[in-house]
Design an enzyme around this catalytic site. Structure first.
Site, PDB file in Angstrom:
ATOM      1  N   CYS A  47      21.552 -22.881  43.732  1.00 30.17           N
ATOM      2  CA  CYS A  47      22.051 -23.402  42.459  1.00 30.17           C
ATOM      3  C   CYS A  47      20.939 -24.276  41.875  1.00 30.17           C
ATOM      4  O   CYS A  47      19.854 -24.385  42.439  1.00 30.17           O
ATOM      5  CB  CYS A  47      23.312 -24.227  42.667  1.00 30.17           C
ATOM      6  SG  CYS A  47      22.990 -25.712  43.598  1.00 30.17           S
TER       7      CYS A  47
ATOM      8  N   ARG B 110      32.640 -30.725  35.800  1.00 34.75           N
ATOM      9  CA  ARG B 110      32.954 -30.494  37.213  1.00 34.75           C
ATOM     10  C   ARG B 110      33.229 -31.829  37.907  1.00 34.75           C
ATOM     11  O   ARG B 110      33.967 -31.883  38.866  1.00 34.75           O
ATOM     12  CB  ARG B 110      31.768 -29.836  37.932  1.00 34.75           C
ATOM     13  CG  ARG B 110      31.316 -28.547  37.311  1.00 34.75           C
ATOM     14  CD  ARG B 110      30.237 -27.930  38.135  1.00 34.75           C
ATOM     15  NE  ARG B 110      30.747 -27.652  39.491  1.00 34.75           N
ATOM     16  CZ  ARG B 110      30.230 -26.739  40.278  1.00 34.75           C
ATOM     17  NH1 ARG B 110      29.194 -26.053  39.878  1.00 34.75           N
ATOM     18  NH2 ARG B 110      30.730 -26.520  41.474  1.00 34.75           N
TER      19      ARG B 110
ATOM     20  N   ARG C  91      20.638 -24.642  48.864  1.00 27.33           N
ATOM     21  CA  ARG C  91      21.890 -24.948  49.566  1.00 27.33           C
ATOM     22  C   ARG C  91      22.006 -24.202  50.899  1.00 27.33           C
ATOM     23  O   ARG C  91      22.895 -23.367  51.080  1.00 27.33           O
ATOM     24  CB  ARG C  91      23.111 -24.668  48.693  1.00 27.33           C
ATOM     25  CG  ARG C  91      23.085 -25.270  47.313  1.00 27.33           C
ATOM     26  CD  ARG C  91      22.831 -26.757  47.277  1.00 27.33           C
ATOM     27  NE  ARG C  91      23.922 -27.592  47.662  1.00 27.33           N
ATOM     28  CZ  ARG C  91      24.811 -28.086  46.809  1.00 27.33           C
ATOM     29  NH1 ARG C  91      24.743 -27.753  45.547  1.00 27.33           N
ATOM     30  NH2 ARG C  91      25.776 -28.871  47.211  1.00 27.33           N
TER      31      ARG C  91
ATOM     32  N   LYS D 232      35.369 -37.301  43.411  1.00 26.56           N
ATOM     33  CA  LYS D 232      35.297 -35.834  43.548  1.00 26.56           C
ATOM     34  C   LYS D 232      34.885 -35.458  44.975  1.00 26.56           C
ATOM     35  O   LYS D 232      35.481 -34.578  45.589  1.00 26.56           O
ATOM     36  CB  LYS D 232      34.274 -35.269  42.573  1.00 26.56           C
ATOM     37  CG  LYS D 232      33.901 -33.822  42.837  1.00 26.56           C
ATOM     38  CD  LYS D 232      32.905 -33.260  41.845  1.00 26.56           C
ATOM     39  CE  LYS D 232      31.490 -33.561  42.183  1.00 26.56           C
ATOM     40  NZ  LYS D 232      30.907 -32.696  43.257  1.00 26.56           N
ATOM     41  N   ASN D 233      33.904 -36.175  45.510  1.00 28.85           N
ATOM     42  CA  ASN D 233      33.360 -35.770  46.816  1.00 28.85           C
ATOM     43  C   ASN D 233      34.179 -36.273  47.992  1.00 28.85           C
ATOM     44  O   ASN D 233      33.843 -35.995  49.149  1.00 28.85           O
ATOM     45  CB  ASN D 233      31.887 -36.187  46.919  1.00 28.85           C
ATOM     46  CG  ASN D 233      31.028 -35.380  45.948  1.00 28.85           C
ATOM     47  OD1 ASN D 233      31.501 -34.380  45.393  1.00 28.85           O
ATOM     48  ND2 ASN D 233      29.821 -35.817  45.702  1.00 28.85           N
TER      49      ASN D 233
ATOM     50  N   ASP E  29      22.684 -38.419  43.824  1.00 24.16           N
ATOM     51  CA  ASP E  29      23.527 -38.080  42.669  1.00 24.16           C
ATOM     52  C   ASP E  29      23.335 -39.037  41.496  1.00 24.16           C
ATOM     53  O   ASP E  29      23.726 -38.717  40.380  1.00 24.16           O
ATOM     54  CB  ASP E  29      25.004 -38.048  43.080  1.00 24.16           C
ATOM     55  CG  ASP E  29      25.290 -36.891  44.011  1.00 24.16           C
ATOM     56  OD1 ASP E  29      26.353 -36.890  44.650  1.00 24.16           O
ATOM     57  OD2 ASP E  29      24.429 -35.994  44.123  1.00 24.16           O
TER      58      ASP E  29
HETATM   59  C1  EPZ Z   1      27.203 -33.347  49.199  1.00 22.70           C
HETATM   60  O1  EPZ Z   1      26.564 -32.090  49.083  1.00 22.70           O
HETATM   61  C2  EPZ Z   1      27.725 -33.666  47.802  1.00 22.70           C
HETATM   62  N1  EPZ Z   1      28.692 -32.649  47.392  1.00 22.70           N
HETATM   63  C3  EPZ Z   1      26.552 -33.697  46.824  1.00 22.70           C
HETATM   64  O2  EPZ Z   1      27.065 -34.066  45.548  1.00 22.70           O
HETATM   65  C4  EPZ Z   1      25.572 -34.776  47.298  1.00 22.70           C
HETATM   66  O3  EPZ Z   1      24.441 -34.780  46.443  1.00 22.70           O
HETATM   67  C5  EPZ Z   1      25.113 -34.477  48.729  1.00 22.70           C
HETATM   68  O4  EPZ Z   1      26.278 -34.370  49.586  1.00 22.70           O
HETATM   69  C6  EPZ Z   1      24.190 -35.540  49.282  1.00 22.70           C
HETATM   70  O5  EPZ Z   1      24.843 -36.772  49.291  1.00 22.70           O
HETATM   71  C7  EPZ Z   1      29.974 -32.740  47.841  1.00 22.70           C
HETATM   72  O6  EPZ Z   1      30.320 -33.638  48.594  1.00 22.70           O
HETATM   73  C8  EPZ Z   1      30.926 -31.714  47.346  1.00 22.70           C
HETATM   74  P1  EPZ Z   1      24.075 -32.207  52.219  1.00 22.70           P
HETATM   75  P2  EPZ Z   1      26.097 -31.291  50.431  1.00 22.70           P
HETATM   76  O7  EPZ Z   1      24.600 -31.144  53.116  1.00 22.70           O
HETATM   77  O8  EPZ Z   1      27.123 -31.474  51.484  1.00 22.70           O
HETATM   78  C9  EPZ Z   1      20.135 -29.812  53.304  1.00 22.70           C
HETATM   79  C10 EPZ Z   1      27.376 -33.906  43.233  1.00 22.70           C
HETATM   80  O9  EPZ Z   1      26.610 -33.954  42.255  1.00 22.70           O
HETATM   81  N2  EPZ Z   1      20.980 -28.988  54.178  1.00 22.70           N
HETATM   82  O10 EPZ Z   1      24.099 -33.638  52.655  1.00 22.70           O
HETATM   83  O11 EPZ Z   1      25.714 -29.924  50.038  1.00 22.70           O
HETATM   84  C11 EPZ Z   1      20.419 -29.550  51.830  1.00 22.70           C
HETATM   85  O12 EPZ Z   1      19.715 -28.421  51.374  1.00 22.70           O
HETATM   86  C12 EPZ Z   1      26.955 -33.125  44.462  1.00 22.70           C
HETATM   87  O13 EPZ Z   1      28.511 -34.449  43.305  1.00 22.70           O
HETATM   88  C13 EPZ Z   1      20.370 -28.078  55.049  1.00 22.70           C
HETATM   89  O14 EPZ Z   1      19.158 -27.946  55.073  1.00 22.70           O
HETATM   90  O15 EPZ Z   1      24.780 -32.125  50.802  1.00 22.70           O
HETATM   91  C14 EPZ Z   1      19.929 -30.806  51.185  1.00 22.70           C
HETATM   92  O16 EPZ Z   1      18.523 -30.731  51.016  1.00 22.70           O
HETATM   93  C15 EPZ Z   1      25.560 -32.534  44.329  1.00 22.70           C
HETATM   94  N3  EPZ Z   1      21.148 -27.304  55.853  1.00 22.70           N
HETATM   95  C16 EPZ Z   1      20.251 -31.888  52.219  1.00 22.70           C
HETATM   96  O17 EPZ Z   1      20.454 -31.194  53.469  1.00 22.70           O
HETATM   97  C17 EPZ Z   1      22.522 -27.419  55.851  1.00 22.70           C
HETATM   98  O18 EPZ Z   1      23.181 -26.705  56.640  1.00 22.70           O
HETATM   99  C18 EPZ Z   1      21.516 -32.677  51.889  1.00 22.70           C
HETATM  100  O19 EPZ Z   1      22.582 -31.776  51.811  1.00 22.70           O
HETATM  101  C19 EPZ Z   1      23.126 -28.348  54.960  1.00 22.70           C
HETATM  102  C20 EPZ Z   1      22.339 -29.127  54.145  1.00 22.70           C
END
Ligand code: EPZ
Length: 425
Positions: free
Chosen positions: A118, A397, A123, A22-23, A305
């Site tokens: 969420c 999802r 996010r 998915k990702n 995850d």
């Molecule tokens: C991706 O989410 C995945 N989703 C998530 O999978 C996964 O848990 C996550 O990466 C971590 O590996 C998809 O790929 C669609 P991040 P993403 O940006 O990109 C903070 C699932 O269950 N952050 O690496 O949103 C954020 O709040 C989903 O399949 C900021 O602070 O993850 C978090 O604490 C859930 N500012 C941390 O970084 C930003 O601008 C990691 O987020 C962006 C992120």
């Protein structure tokens, strides 16, 4: 209300293949917007997931033509002319924020409503915004919208945190920008490597994915091509944890074992037998031993995850385990539901202490997000008696036909259809 009915207590056994990641498929679909030619893009064996349908709806709304050909998707993106992602769809899937990069790259404009919070956290998107500004985008955030515009040019971005989505957004923005872009402290998740492979097939010039430094040489435009994303490492890990929690023996086939190393190390630590043979991984064994300390980390660390599904397994381990969630604050909504099944877990900020109990009992529980839902399914598979799992839209999802997959391993799990309005057809 659709739900899963599970009658637990049976060890799972058998072999199973894993659907596409998915990702990986979500950023790959967003990347297709960068193909301005009339050439077709074929994505092979695309999983039937709610989030994939949401992304297809978004692309169609932006002017792309998306058709199913069996399990494949055919995309024609020559007529993409809309830069505003519909609010309802944006709210359906907050991770659509990485559409900003390709829309800016393609049309010089992007308008999305703010993704909002969420179940797993607020996010934020500051890293996306700051990075795109470093590539020349003018971005305003007002009245709940993000308005971005500008002719993108190559630049240097040092990410304060190796955000997966921000890394993907910046790669997509830089792929057709003028000049070279360097992203430092980039996310190293395998899905970034898959995205680089796809973009380079379409004519991009990207190197370094999978490492903290990614170099993108902008090209005038991309063209068509065919691609198949790799197997979903989180789904594979979920199936292996289903074997562990039920004391069964499951082999996941045609996976990439390297993607699962952090989980396999922890399972060995918990006394579970793990065997890797080529592209297959087999997990079998009885009651888990507690794991004194587990910490979620960016790849190659233990993935956030798989935190909820592993917490579910540890509720039945002998002894006390501590799970520390570093990636998403507050990703413990599964704990309250697991407690309804008899689990003994206490949460203190980003730390959960799980005291193993001899057994769980079936209950009516509700999924609050995708991986929390997976945790509840695993707990129900091991629990004595019947469980009902509500909120299964969250689970669907990211897991394609989960009941059928688990039934093929001997589980007694059935989907009962309720009447519910779905935003995505
Ligand atoms: C991706 O989410 C995945 N989703 C998530 O999978 C996964 O848990 C996550 O990466 C971590 O590996 C998809 O790929 C669609 P991040 P993403 O940006 O990109 C903070 C699932 O269950 N952050 O690496 O949103 C954020 O709040 C989903 O399949 C900021 O602070 O993850 C978090 O604490 C859930 N500012 C941390 O970084 C930003 O601008 C990691 O987020 C962006 C992120």
């Amino acid at each position: 209300m659709s739900k899963y009915i599970v009658r637990g207590g049976l060890p799972l056994a058998g072999k199973i293949k894993v659907h596409g990641a998915k990702n990986s498929i979500l950023p790959v679909l967003a990347a297709s917007l960068l193909n301005k030619t009339g050439e077709q893009i074929r994505l092979e064996k695309v999983p039937a997931l709610y989030d994939v349908r949401a992304m297809i709806s978004i692309l169609s709304g932006l002017g792309a033509q998306v058709d199913r050909d069996g399990e494949d998707l055919l995309l024609r993106t020559a007529n993409v002319d809309c830069y505003h992602v519909p609010d309802a769809l944006m709210r359906e899937m907050r991770s659509s924020i990485f559409l900003m990069g390709p829309l800016l790259g393609r049309l010089g404009r992007a308008r999305l409503c703010y993704p909002g919070g969420c179940a797993i956290g607020i996010r934020p998107i500051n890293l996306h915004i700051e990075g795109l500004r470093a590539l020349g985008a003018v971005i305003e955030e007002k009245d709940g919208y993000i308005e971005a515009r500008g002719q993108l040019r190559g630049g240097e971005v040092d990410l304060a945190y190796p955000s997966v989505g921000a890394t993907e957004n910046l790669i997509l923005a830089a792929a057709t920008a003028q000049g070279e872009t360097i992203i430092r402290n980039a996310a190293c998740e395998p899905e970034i490597v898959d995205l680089q492979k796809f973009l380079n097939i379409l004519g991009a010039n990207i190197k370094g994915a999978g490492s903290p430094v990614i170099k993108i040489k902008g090209v005038p435009g991309l063209h068509g091509g065919s691609f198949r994303v790799f197997p979903d490492r989180i789904v594979a890990g979920t199936y292996l944890l289903a074997a562990a929690i039920t004391g069964g023996s499951v082999t996941v086939e045609e996976v990439i074992p390297e993607h699962l190393q952090a989980l396999l190390r922890l399972l060995r630590q918990a006394g579970v037998s793990v065997m890797v043979a080529g592209s297959s991984v087999t997990v079998s064994g009885g009651r888990l031993k507690a794991i004194s300390r587990v910490e979620t980390k960016p790849y190659p660390g233990f993935p956030t995850d798989l935190q909820p599904p592993l917490v579910a397994c540890l509720t039945l381990a002998s002894g006390s385990s501590t799970m520390i969630e570093h990636v998403f604050k507050g990703r413990f909504h599964h704990v309250a539901e697991l407690r309804k099944m008899g689990a003994r877990i206490s949460v203190h900020g980003h730390r959960a202490v799980i005291s193993g109990v001899p057994l769980l009992k079936g209950a009516v529980v509700r999924a609050t997000d995708l991986r929390a839902g997976a945790a509840l399914v695993l707990a129900a598979l091991a629990a004595r008696g019947e469980s009902q799992i509500l909120g299964i839209k969250h689970i669907e999802r990211g897991y394609d036909r989960l009941p059928e997959a688990l039934r093929s391993l001997g589980a007694r799990i059935f989907r009962v259809d309720g009447v519910e309005k779905e935003a995505i057809s």
